[in-house]
Scaffold this active site. Structure first.
Site, PDB file in Angstrom:
ATOM      1  N   MET A   7       0.840  -1.195   0.000  1.00 18.91           N
ATOM      2  CA  MET A   7       0.000   0.000   0.000  1.00 18.91           C
ATOM      3  C   MET A   7       0.872   1.241   0.000  1.00 18.91           C
ATOM      4  O   MET A   7       1.511   1.573   1.000  1.00 18.91           O
ATOM      5  CB  MET A   7      -0.942  -0.026   1.205  1.00 18.91           C
ATOM      6  CG  MET A   7      -1.826  -1.276   1.245  1.00 18.91           C
ATOM      7  SD  MET A   7      -2.985  -1.304   2.633  1.00 18.91           S
ATOM      8  CE  MET A   7      -4.114   0.018   2.159  1.00 18.91           C
ATOM      9  N   GLY A   9      -0.100   4.335  -0.386  1.00 23.50           N
ATOM     10  CA  GLY A   9      -0.768   5.545   0.075  1.00 23.50           C
ATOM     11  C   GLY A   9      -1.581   6.201  -1.020  1.00 23.50           C
ATOM     12  O   GLY A   9      -2.193   7.243  -0.801  1.00 23.50           O
ATOM     13  N   VAL A  11      -4.507   5.804  -4.411  1.00 22.00           N
ATOM     14  CA  VAL A  11      -5.836   5.231  -4.599  1.00 22.00           C
ATOM     15  C   VAL A  11      -5.778   3.828  -5.195  1.00 22.00           C
ATOM     16  O   VAL A  11      -6.571   2.949  -4.826  1.00 22.00           O
ATOM     17  CB  VAL A  11      -6.703   6.165  -5.477  1.00 22.00           C
ATOM     18  CG1 VAL A  11      -6.113   6.335  -6.878  1.00 22.00           C
ATOM     19  CG2 VAL A  11      -8.141   5.660  -5.559  1.00 22.00           C
ATOM     20  N   ASP A  12      -4.846   3.569  -6.105  1.00 24.45           N
ATOM     21  CA  ASP A  12      -4.792   2.270  -6.764  1.00 24.45           C
ATOM     22  C   ASP A  12      -4.502   1.146  -5.772  1.00 24.45           C
ATOM     23  O   ASP A  12      -5.194   0.121  -5.759  1.00 24.45           O
ATOM     24  CB  ASP A  12      -3.735   2.278  -7.871  1.00 24.45           C
ATOM     25  CG  ASP A  12      -4.131   3.143  -9.050  1.00 24.45           C
ATOM     26  OD1 ASP A  12      -5.333   3.220  -9.352  1.00 24.45           O
ATOM     27  OD2 ASP A  12      -3.231   3.737  -9.677  1.00 24.45           O
ATOM     28  N   CYS A 101      12.563  -0.541  -9.519  1.00 26.11           N
ATOM     29  CA  CYS A 101      11.916  -0.684  -8.223  1.00 26.11           C
ATOM     30  C   CYS A 101      11.035  -1.928  -8.198  1.00 26.11           C
ATOM     31  O   CYS A 101      11.014  -2.676  -7.216  1.00 26.11           O
ATOM     32  CB  CYS A 101      11.101   0.568  -7.897  1.00 26.11           C
ATOM     33  SG  CYS A 101      10.346   0.558  -6.257  1.00 26.11           S
ATOM     34  N   GLY A 125      -1.329  -2.435  -6.716  1.00 28.27           N
ATOM     35  CA  GLY A 125      -2.296  -1.652  -7.478  1.00 28.27           C
ATOM     36  C   GLY A 125      -1.856  -1.353  -8.891  1.00 28.27           C
ATOM     37  O   GLY A 125      -2.346  -0.389  -9.497  1.00 28.27           O
ATOM     38  N   CYS A 194      10.027   9.554  -8.034  1.00 25.53           N
ATOM     39  CA  CYS A 194       9.603   9.787  -6.655  1.00 25.53           C
ATOM     40  C   CYS A 194      10.739  10.274  -5.765  1.00 25.53           C
ATOM     41  O   CYS A 194      10.494  10.992  -4.790  1.00 25.53           O
ATOM     42  CB  CYS A 194       8.985   8.514  -6.074  1.00 25.53           C
ATOM     43  SG  CYS A 194      10.151   7.159  -5.769  1.00 25.53           S
TER      44      CYS A 194
END
Length: 357
Positions: A7, A9, A11-12, A101, A125, A194
């Protein structure tokens, strides 16, 4: 099954975890803390490495009603993704950190730890599909498709992966998140890289590699027509920011054709000189069946969200060679070439490799 939901953080991943729980799996959520100092990576809602993201993931897990943990993988991420990113640019290549990643962190370090802890699979996701035959396929939402950055996964990794979102569009995912009461329903997608806080890749590389002045050379005449402060600040196909001192005789724009770290030279030329009819690549991963023993007709994608072209692919030992049926401009060493099945849909991933030339 007992599954671990990664997760981020966003929405997917929140909806993917919710769908897995609703499907009857025993789901545990985990957020990966990838930054040694969360404030040094992208801040705000656009990133995937911030304190805000960790809190958003925890709140989503609470709404779904699943256990939630944070795993510190900052050192592994820095070594396998950030350091690799810098080293690739220093070597004149253009890496894809999202692909790395997935390969090194989400489906190697995380999956290995999950299996060791007794989990059967990892849920993410990503917008991609795994068919009943276990083959990786494009998402039905083609603009959001992420099969390209997942094509580096091995057969064994895909067998322990679950992608619940592959048959949904992003709009459908957001609407579902809102119905489920997930606070990330309207959270913006992450963009850029990121771990580069301000999106300035050249500055990020300069801070780590230092100034390294060199020449910009015209491919046609061999003349020096400009200077650069570091060849790592350029990528094949780049047009803007070349700072050329001598305009082209024909007045046409010039593009980066190649980067040679050994001589610290950036070579530029006309757009047509970017056209590639053959691509070589190394470290092939073949997940769509056995590695082909004869030339294979397929479709290939040479950059994330890039065009798809028909090609003939051959495997020669540890190297992949692709003869493109029509030339493609701006093929950059360090990117991946991903082969897709040449049926009308062209959505089944056959394999991938890292482009060398």
């Amino acid at each position: 099954m007992r599954v671990l939901a990664a997760m981020s953080g966003g929405v997917d991943s929140a909806v993917a975890a919710a769908r897995a729980a609703e499907a009857g799996h025993d789901v545990t959520g985990v957020h990966l803390a990838l930054s040694r100092n969360p404030q040094t990576y992208r801040s705000g809602a656009r990133g995937c490495c911030t304190l805000e993201d960790s809190r958003d993931a925890r709140r989503a897990a609470d709404v779904i009603g699943i256990p939630f943990y944070v795993w510190d993988m900052a050192d592994r991420f820095h070594a396998d993704v950030v350091d690799d990113f810098v080293a690739e640019y220093a070597a004149g290549r253009t890496p894809n950190p999202c692909l790395r990643c997935n390969e090194k962190i989400k489906f190697a370090a995380v999956l290995d730890r999950a299996v060791a802890l007794g989990f059967d699979a990892v849920v993410t996701g990503h917008h991609a599909r795994l068919g009943p035959d276990g083959l990786l396929r494009r998402s039905v939402d083609l603009p959001k498709d992420q099969s390209y950055v997942l094509a580096v996964l091995t057969r064994e990794q895909l067998d322990r992966s679950i992608f619940p979102l592959g048959n949904s569009t992003k709009a459908e995912v957001r609407a579902e998140a809102a119905r489920r009461g997930l606070g990330v329903a309207d959270k913006p997608d992450s963009h850029d890289i990121c771990f580069i806080a301000d999106g300035d890749t050249r500055r990020f590389l300069a801070e780590r590699l230092g100034e390294a002045p060199g020449d910009v050379v015209d491919a046609t005449t061999g003349a020096v027509i400009g200077a650069h402060s570091g060849a790592y600040g350029y990528t094949v196909g780049q047009r803007r920011g070349l700072r050329l001192e001598t305009p082209a005789p024909d007045g046409r724009p010039r593009y980066v054709l190649s980067i040679t770290p050994k001589t610290n030279t950036v070579t530029v030329g006309p757009a047509e000189a970017l056209e590639a009819a053959e691509v070589t690549a190394v470290r092939p991963v073949w997940t769509g069946g056995p590695a082909p023993e004869a030339p294979l007709e397929c479709q290939v994608q040479l950059r994330a969200h890039g065009e798809v072209v028909p090609a003939t692919v051959r495997l020669d030992g540890g190297e992949l060679r692709a003869e493109l049926h029509r030339p493609v401009r701006g093929v950059a060493p360090g990117q991946a070439i991903v082969a897709y099945r040449p049926d009308p849909a062209g959505d089944v991933v056959l394999g991938s490799a890292t482009i060398t030339g």
